[in-house]
Design a protein around this motif. Structure first.
Motif, mmCIF file in Angstrom:
data_model
loop_
_atom_site.group_PDB
_atom_site.id
_atom_site.type_symbol
_atom_site.label_atom_id
_atom_site.label_comp_id
_atom_site.label_asym_id
_atom_site.label_seq_id
_atom_site.Cartn_x
_atom_site.Cartn_y
_atom_site.Cartn_z
ATOM 1 N N GLY A 215 0.837 -1.186 0.000
ATOM 2 C CA GLY A 215 0.000 0.000 0.000
ATOM 3 C C GLY A 215 0.874 1.239 0.000
ATOM 4 N N LEU A 216 0.346 2.309 -0.529
ATOM 5 C CA LEU A 216 1.101 3.553 -0.528
ATOM 6 C C LEU A 216 0.137 4.721 -0.574
ATOM 7 N N PHE A 217 0.661 5.873 -0.213
ATOM 8 C CA PHE A 217 -0.087 7.114 -0.299
ATOM 9 C C PHE A 217 0.474 7.901 -1.466
ATOM 10 N N ARG A 218 -0.411 8.361 -2.327
ATOM 11 C CA ARG A 218 -0.025 9.193 -3.469
ATOM 12 C C ARG A 218 -0.341 10.643 -3.114
ATOM 13 N N LEU A 219 0.621 11.510 -3.344
ATOM 14 C CA LEU A 219 0.459 12.922 -3.007
ATOM 15 C C LEU A 219 0.761 13.793 -4.202
ATOM 16 N N LEU A 220 0.058 14.917 -4.272
ATOM 17 C CA LEU A 220 0.387 15.972 -5.204
ATOM 18 C C LEU A 220 0.735 17.186 -4.358
ATOM 19 N N VAL A 221 1.915 17.730 -4.608
ATOM 20 C CA VAL A 221 2.440 18.844 -3.827
ATOM 21 C C VAL A 221 2.744 19.991 -4.784
ATOM 22 N N VAL A 222 2.320 21.201 -4.411
ATOM 23 C CA VAL A 222 2.659 22.366 -5.222
ATOM 24 C C VAL A 222 3.806 23.101 -4.547
ATOM 25 N N ARG A 223 4.836 23.347 -5.351
ATOM 26 C CA ARG A 223 5.967 24.157 -4.880
ATOM 27 C C ARG A 223 6.792 24.598 -6.074
ATOM 28 N N ASP A 224 7.357 25.759 -5.937
ATOM 29 C CA ASP A 224 8.212 26.334 -6.985
ATOM 30 C C ASP A 224 7.527 26.360 -8.347
ATOM 31 N N GLY A 225 6.213 26.637 -8.368
ATOM 32 C CA GLY A 225 5.488 26.750 -9.629
ATOM 33 C C GLY A 225 5.182 25.428 -10.310
ATOM 34 N N ASN A 226 5.364 24.308 -9.590
ATOM 35 C CA ASN A 226 5.130 22.985 -10.160
ATOM 36 C C ASN A 226 4.235 22.153 -9.243
ATOM 37 N N ILE A 227 3.569 21.175 -9.841
ATOM 38 C CA ILE A 227 2.897 20.123 -9.086
ATOM 39 C C ILE A 227 3.834 18.927 -9.142
ATOM 40 N N GLU A 228 4.197 18.418 -7.977
ATOM 41 C CA GLU A 228 5.135 17.306 -7.871
ATOM 42 C C GLU A 228 4.381 16.074 -7.374
ATOM 43 N N GLU A 229 4.545 14.975 -8.062
ATOM 44 C CA GLU A 229 3.942 13.715 -7.638
ATOM 45 C C GLU A 229 4.895 13.005 -6.691
ATOM 46 N N SER A 230 4.371 12.564 -5.556
ATOM 47 C CA SER A 230 5.182 11.820 -4.589
ATOM 48 C C SER A 230 4.415 10.594 -4.128
ATOM 49 N N LYS A 231 5.162 9.633 -3.611
ATOM 50 C CA LYS A 231 4.574 8.413 -3.050
ATOM 51 C C LYS A 231 5.220 8.151 -1.703
ATOM 52 N N ILE A 232 4.409 7.694 -0.749
ATOM 53 C CA ILE A 232 4.918 7.288 0.559
ATOM 54 C C ILE A 232 4.470 5.861 0.797
ATOM 55 N N ASP A 233 5.434 4.978 1.018
ATOM 56 C CA ASP A 233 5.145 3.575 1.293
ATOM 57 C C ASP A 233 4.416 3.487 2.631
ATOM 58 N N ALA A 234 3.253 2.828 2.656
ATOM 59 C CA ALA A 234 2.426 2.750 3.863
ATOM 60 C C ALA A 234 2.996 1.809 4.918
ATOM 61 N N ALA A 235 4.025 1.046 4.573
ATOM 62 C CA ALA A 235 4.671 0.164 5.549
ATOM 63 C C ALA A 235 5.942 0.782 6.110
ATOM 64 N N SER A 236 6.794 1.309 5.227
ATOM 65 C CA SER A 236 8.105 1.808 5.660
ATOM 66 C C SER A 236 8.147 3.316 5.897
ATOM 67 N N GLY A 237 7.236 4.049 5.262
ATOM 68 C CA GLY A 237 7.264 5.501 5.365
ATOM 69 C C GLY A 237 8.240 6.159 4.412
ATOM 70 N N SER A 238 8.859 5.379 3.535
ATOM 71 C CA SER A 238 9.824 5.970 2.598
ATOM 72 C C SER A 238 9.085 6.785 1.531
ATOM 73 N N LEU A 239 9.669 7.916 1.197
ATOM 74 C CA LEU A 239 9.077 8.839 0.240
ATOM 75 C C LEU A 239 9.888 8.837 -1.044
ATOM 76 N N THR A 240 9.189 8.751 -2.168
ATOM 77 C CA THR A 240 9.830 8.891 -3.470
ATOM 78 C C THR A 240 9.096 9.979 -4.238
ATOM 79 N N THR A 241 9.846 10.709 -5.024
ATOM 80 C CA THR A 241 9.286 11.810 -5.792
ATOM 81 C C THR A 241 9.296 11.442 -7.257
ATOM 82 N N GLY A 242 8.204 11.757 -7.925
ATOM 83 C CA GLY A 242 8.077 11.455 -9.348
ATOM 84 C C GLY A 242 8.147 12.697 -10.198
ATOM 85 N N ARG A 243 7.346 12.721 -11.223
ATOM 86 C CA ARG A 243 7.410 13.808 -12.200
ATOM 87 C C ARG A 243 6.881 15.125 -11.646
ATOM 88 N N ARG A 244 7.278 16.188 -12.322
ATOM 89 C CA ARG A 244 6.844 17.545 -11.977
ATOM 90 C C ARG A 244 6.095 18.118 -13.173
#
Length: 195
Positions: A87-116
């Motif tokens: 399982g994971l949490f998918r996030l959209l974050v706005v910063r620096d004029g971009n929307i950044e896609e991120s994922k957080i693993d629901a077991a480990s809490g590790s965060l990875t960042t995807g496309r902007r």
């Protein structure tokens, strides 16, 4: 931001029993078409909710992890995805004029960042939501905390909506066997440094 102030300024709409989160929910199925090259996946809503219930981290935990990592960014959307192994949490974050896609693993809490994606490339409604969020003192983490406290459940997702040109945080909460939608209107005072 003081959550109590957020709650006092909120207009709250709660829909009890929007959907029953039990085994009687029909399967939501995607079947591969012959020759289209797509992988066949069958997942029921019940499976997604079971994965959510079993997840080590909740949505509030994921928001806390994201807030530490994004510094000056704002979370505009977050949702649980139970189709991955842990399982994971998918996030959209706005910063620096971009929307950044991120994922957080629901077991480990590790965060990875995807496309902007540049905010300017979004549709008119999405750009208006982002602009309203950036002017608002409200935060997704506050809206999620309030929705969970109101319903006694755990948030599954949170996003933004505009209603009559007013920004709203819309949070879906699993409360017992019900999915409830809570819509919160943030306070009207602008953030420091905005007009």
């Amino acid at each position: 931001m003081n959550r109590a102030a957020f709650a006092l300024a909120a207009v709250i709409i709660t829909s009890a029993g929007v959907a029953r989160a039990t085994a009687d929910i029909p399967d939501v199925t995607m079947q591969a078409q012959p020759g289209n090259g797509r992988v066949s996946a069958t997942r029921s809503v019940g499976h997604e909710l079971a994965a959510f219930r079993d997840a080590r981290l909740g949505l509030r935990d994921a928001l806390s992890i994201a807030r530490r990592a994004i510094n000056d960014g704002e979370i505009v959307d977050v949702s649980f995805d139970g189709t991955e192994e842990t399982g994971l949490f998918r996030l959209l974050v706005v910063r620096d004029g971009n929307i950044e896609e991120s994922k957080i693993d629901a077991a480990s809490g590790s965060l990875t960042t995807g496309r902007r994606i540049p905010v300017d490339d979004l549709g008119d409604d999405d750009r208006a939501n982002v602009a309203s969020l950036q002017r608002s003192p409200g935060r997704m983490s506050d809206a999620v905390a309030i929705a969970e406290e109101m319903t006694g459940g755990r948030a599954v997702s949170g996003g933004l909506s505009m209603d009559a040109r007013q920004l709203r945080f819309v949070v879906v909460v699993l409360s017992g066997d019900d999915l409830r939608t809570v819509s919160l209107e943030p306070p009207q005072s602008p953030r420091a440094g905005t007009k």
